[in-house]
Scaffold this motif. Structure first.
Motif, PDB file in Angstrom:
ATOM      1  N   THR A 241      -8.895  16.769   6.962  1.00  0.00           N
ATOM      2  CA  THR A 241      -7.598  16.996   7.590  1.00  0.00           C
ATOM      3  C   THR A 241      -7.281  15.830   8.513  1.00  0.00           C
ATOM      4  O   THR A 241      -8.164  15.042   8.869  1.00  0.00           O
ATOM      5  CB  THR A 241      -7.600  18.293   8.414  1.00  0.00           C
ATOM      6  OG1 THR A 241      -8.529  18.139   9.506  1.00  0.00           O
ATOM      7  CG2 THR A 241      -8.013  19.488   7.561  1.00  0.00           C
ATOM      8  N   LEU A 269      -1.747  11.544   6.058  1.00  0.00           N
ATOM      9  CA  LEU A 269      -1.761  12.448   4.912  1.00  0.00           C
ATOM     10  C   LEU A 269      -1.337  11.730   3.634  1.00  0.00           C
ATOM     11  O   LEU A 269      -1.943  11.927   2.568  1.00  0.00           O
ATOM     12  CB  LEU A 269      -0.845  13.643   5.175  1.00  0.00           C
ATOM     13  CG  LEU A 269      -0.843  14.728   4.088  1.00  0.00           C
ATOM     14  CD1 LEU A 269      -2.244  15.283   3.881  1.00  0.00           C
ATOM     15  CD2 LEU A 269       0.123  15.848   4.467  1.00  0.00           C
ATOM     16  N   ALA A 270      -0.308  10.887   3.722  1.00  0.00           N
ATOM     17  CA  ALA A 270       0.134  10.146   2.536  1.00  0.00           C
ATOM     18  C   ALA A 270      -0.952   9.191   2.064  1.00  0.00           C
ATOM     19  O   ALA A 270      -1.182   9.035   0.861  1.00  0.00           O
ATOM     20  CB  ALA A 270       1.423   9.387   2.844  1.00  0.00           C
ATOM     21  N   THR A 273      -3.720  11.285   0.357  1.00  0.00           N
ATOM     22  CA  THR A 273      -3.306  11.742  -0.970  1.00  0.00           C
ATOM     23  C   THR A 273      -3.328  10.599  -1.979  1.00  0.00           C
ATOM     24  O   THR A 273      -3.753  10.772  -3.121  1.00  0.00           O
ATOM     25  CB  THR A 273      -1.894  12.355  -0.901  1.00  0.00           C
ATOM     26  OG1 THR A 273      -1.903  13.462   0.014  1.00  0.00           O
ATOM     27  CG2 THR A 273      -1.447  12.849  -2.266  1.00  0.00           C
ATOM     28  N   ARG A 276      -6.907   9.901  -2.978  1.00  0.00           N
ATOM     29  CA  ARG A 276      -7.408  10.950  -3.868  1.00  0.00           C
ATOM     30  C   ARG A 276      -6.816  10.827  -5.266  1.00  0.00           C
ATOM     31  O   ARG A 276      -7.502  11.049  -6.272  1.00  0.00           O
ATOM     32  CB  ARG A 276      -7.104  12.312  -3.256  1.00  0.00           C
ATOM     33  CG  ARG A 276      -8.028  12.635  -2.086  1.00  0.00           C
ATOM     34  CD  ARG A 276      -7.662  13.903  -1.370  1.00  0.00           C
ATOM     35  NE  ARG A 276      -8.771  14.327  -0.501  1.00  0.00           N
ATOM     36  CZ  ARG A 276      -8.641  15.110   0.542  1.00  0.00           C
ATOM     37  NH1 ARG A 276      -7.434  15.563   0.883  1.00  0.00           N
ATOM     38  NH2 ARG A 276      -9.700  15.456   1.259  1.00  0.00           N
ATOM     39  N   LEU A 277      -5.538  10.462  -5.344  1.00  0.00           N
ATOM     40  CA  LEU A 277      -4.918  10.261  -6.651  1.00  0.00           C
ATOM     41  C   LEU A 277      -5.601   9.113  -7.392  1.00  0.00           C
ATOM     42  O   LEU A 277      -5.898   9.224  -8.592  1.00  0.00           O
ATOM     43  CB  LEU A 277      -3.428   9.968  -6.479  1.00  0.00           C
ATOM     44  CG  LEU A 277      -2.679   9.550  -7.753  1.00  0.00           C
ATOM     45  CD1 LEU A 277      -2.767  10.629  -8.817  1.00  0.00           C
ATOM     46  CD2 LEU A 277      -1.228   9.215  -7.427  1.00  0.00           C
ATOM     47  N   SER A 298     -12.129  14.696  -6.490  1.00  0.00           N
ATOM     48  CA  SER A 298     -11.146  13.825  -5.843  1.00  0.00           C
ATOM     49  C   SER A 298     -10.564  14.441  -4.577  1.00  0.00           C
ATOM     50  O   SER A 298      -9.788  13.793  -3.869  1.00  0.00           O
ATOM     51  CB  SER A 298     -10.005  13.498  -6.810  1.00  0.00           C
ATOM     52  OG  SER A 298      -9.282  14.672  -7.154  1.00  0.00           O
ATOM     53  N   LEU A 300      -8.518  17.021  -4.527  1.00  0.00           N
ATOM     54  CA  LEU A 300      -7.195  17.588  -4.759  1.00  0.00           C
ATOM     55  C   LEU A 300      -7.239  19.099  -4.974  1.00  0.00           C
ATOM     56  O   LEU A 300      -6.198  19.731  -5.167  1.00  0.00           O
ATOM     57  CB  LEU A 300      -6.523  16.896  -5.951  1.00  0.00           C
ATOM     58  CG  LEU A 300      -6.133  15.435  -5.682  1.00  0.00           C
ATOM     59  CD1 LEU A 300      -5.622  14.759  -6.949  1.00  0.00           C
ATOM     60  CD2 LEU A 300      -5.108  15.332  -4.564  1.00  0.00           C
ATOM     61  N   ASN A 305      -2.896  21.674  -8.604  1.00  0.00           N
ATOM     62  CA  ASN A 305      -2.488  20.661  -7.634  1.00  0.00           C
ATOM     63  C   ASN A 305      -2.676  19.260  -8.206  1.00  0.00           C
ATOM     64  O   ASN A 305      -1.859  18.363  -7.956  1.00  0.00           O
ATOM     65  CB  ASN A 305      -3.282  20.811  -6.346  1.00  0.00           C
ATOM     66  CG  ASN A 305      -2.727  19.948  -5.224  1.00  0.00           C
ATOM     67  OD1 ASN A 305      -1.534  19.947  -4.973  1.00  0.00           O
ATOM     68  ND2 ASN A 305      -3.599  19.205  -4.555  1.00  0.00           N
ATOM     69  N   VAL A 309       0.233  16.382  -8.270  1.00  0.00           N
ATOM     70  CA  VAL A 309       0.063  15.084  -7.610  1.00  0.00           C
ATOM     71  C   VAL A 309       0.098  13.953  -8.632  1.00  0.00           C
ATOM     72  O   VAL A 309       0.711  12.908  -8.390  1.00  0.00           O
ATOM     73  CB  VAL A 309      -1.253  15.059  -6.811  1.00  0.00           C
ATOM     74  CG1 VAL A 309      -1.528  13.666  -6.257  1.00  0.00           C
ATOM     75  CG2 VAL A 309      -1.185  16.060  -5.665  1.00  0.00           C
TER      76      VAL A 309
END
Length: 330
Positions: A241, A269-270, A273, A276-277, A298, A300, A305, A309
């Protein structure tokens, strides 16, 4: 991928990238194109692109007379390009050569992909191929661009814009971001990561990040985000987080947001993400077929989800991504 390879002007082979060099072109962006698309990559075991330069004249004087370029193909080479990178230069009010603009229009009409680095957006707009389309341009020239080309949907303060068959990068360094984005789009995240490692450059900066990132001289030496970024990248499979990232950096969440904005031009957060992508894409490319496993490893969470994504970030479902970039694809 561009449709340019289907026009029948050359034999099948690697995707051909052609750069038009015009009077007073910037050497840096030319170097970026050469580094990303022109170098041989024996570590990959295959050639990604067939790369060449061309010019309207046998001798082309580069920006501010730094040097004169000779020995490149003539402008006819642009007619065989699958991807055509158009010329850019600092004197944006000076019209491009009619022959160059005609070459850009022909390439667009036959379905080639067009790329403009920095002031290259002016070349594309002058050729008339950007009317009604989205584009990026250097913040320094944004007002002049809007005044001269009101039909173009200029997106201010972003690194680059991918509008399908026309892509534009805002500034000089953003040319590398866009170049790696194109490699990722053509060959997947694993290959793009290999190219970025050789460049010693960040593997992925999203086009929506800000152009102008304030980088004041820090009062303390520990304000760099590098340690917390490295820590997070090793734990992407954990439910991290923003509060945990802030705690790791020993700052408040509000301070962490300010540092991300100042140093990376995005939010925590962006960024998380996006990382993770990229990891999810690389897992799929390496042969992992179980979507729940990809989602879990990853970070996600769920296959549902992961689908959301991936579609938002790549325009593809996981299955379509595997078919295009997975082991044995192509």
């Amino acid at each position: 991928m561009s449709k340019g390879s289907s026009h029948g002007l050359r034999a099948p082979g690697p995707h051909r990238v052609v750069v038009i060099v015009d009077e007073n072109s910037n050497p840096f962006e030319l170097g970026c194109a050469t580094e990303v698309f022109g170098l041989r990559r024996p570590e990959l075991g295959r050639e990604l692109y067939d790369f060449r330069l061309c010019s309207a004249e046998p001798r082309t004087r580069m920006r501010d007379g730094f040097f004169t370029l000779t020995g490149v193909a003539d402008l006819a080479a642009a007619d065989s390009a699958d991807t055509l990178i158009v010329p850019n230069r600092p004197d944006v009010e000076v019209s491009r050569r009619p022959a160059v603009l005609d070459a850009v229009r022909r390439a667009h009409q036959r379905g080639a992909r067009l790329v403009g680095f920095c002031s290259g957006a002016f070349t594309l707009a002058e050729a008339g191929v950007l009317d009604g389309r989205r584009a990026a341009a250097h913040w320094q020239w944004a007002d002049a661009f809007r005044a001269r080309f009101p039909a173009v949907r200029l997106e201010a303060d972003v690194l680059f814009v991918d509008d399908g068959d026309i892509l534009t990068a805002a500034g000089s360094a953003a040319a590398l971001d866009l170049g790696l984005h194109i490699v990722r789009r053509d060959h997947g995240a694993e290959v793009a990561n290999s190219v970025s490692r050789r460049l010693v450059f960040a593997a992925h900066r999203d086009g929506g990040q800000r152009q102008f990132v304030e980088r004041p001289v820090p009062d303390l030496p520990d304000e760099s985000l590098a340690p917390v970024l490295a820590w997070a990248q090793e734990r992407l499979d954990s439910p991290l987080t923003v509060a945990e990232l802030a705690a790791r950096a020993s700052v408040s969440p509000a301070t962490l947001h300010r540092r991300f904005r100042a140093q990376l031009g995005t939010t925590p957060l962006a960024w998380l993400t996006g990382e993770r992508l990229t990891l999810a894409c690389r897992l799929i490319e390496r042969g992992e077929s179980r979507l729940e496993t990809v989602a879990r490893r990853s970070g996600l969470g769920t296959a549902a989800n992961l689908r959301v994504v991936m579609r938002r970030g790549t325009g593809l479902t996981p299955l379509a991504y595997r078919r295009r970039y997975g082991a044995g694809a192509g």
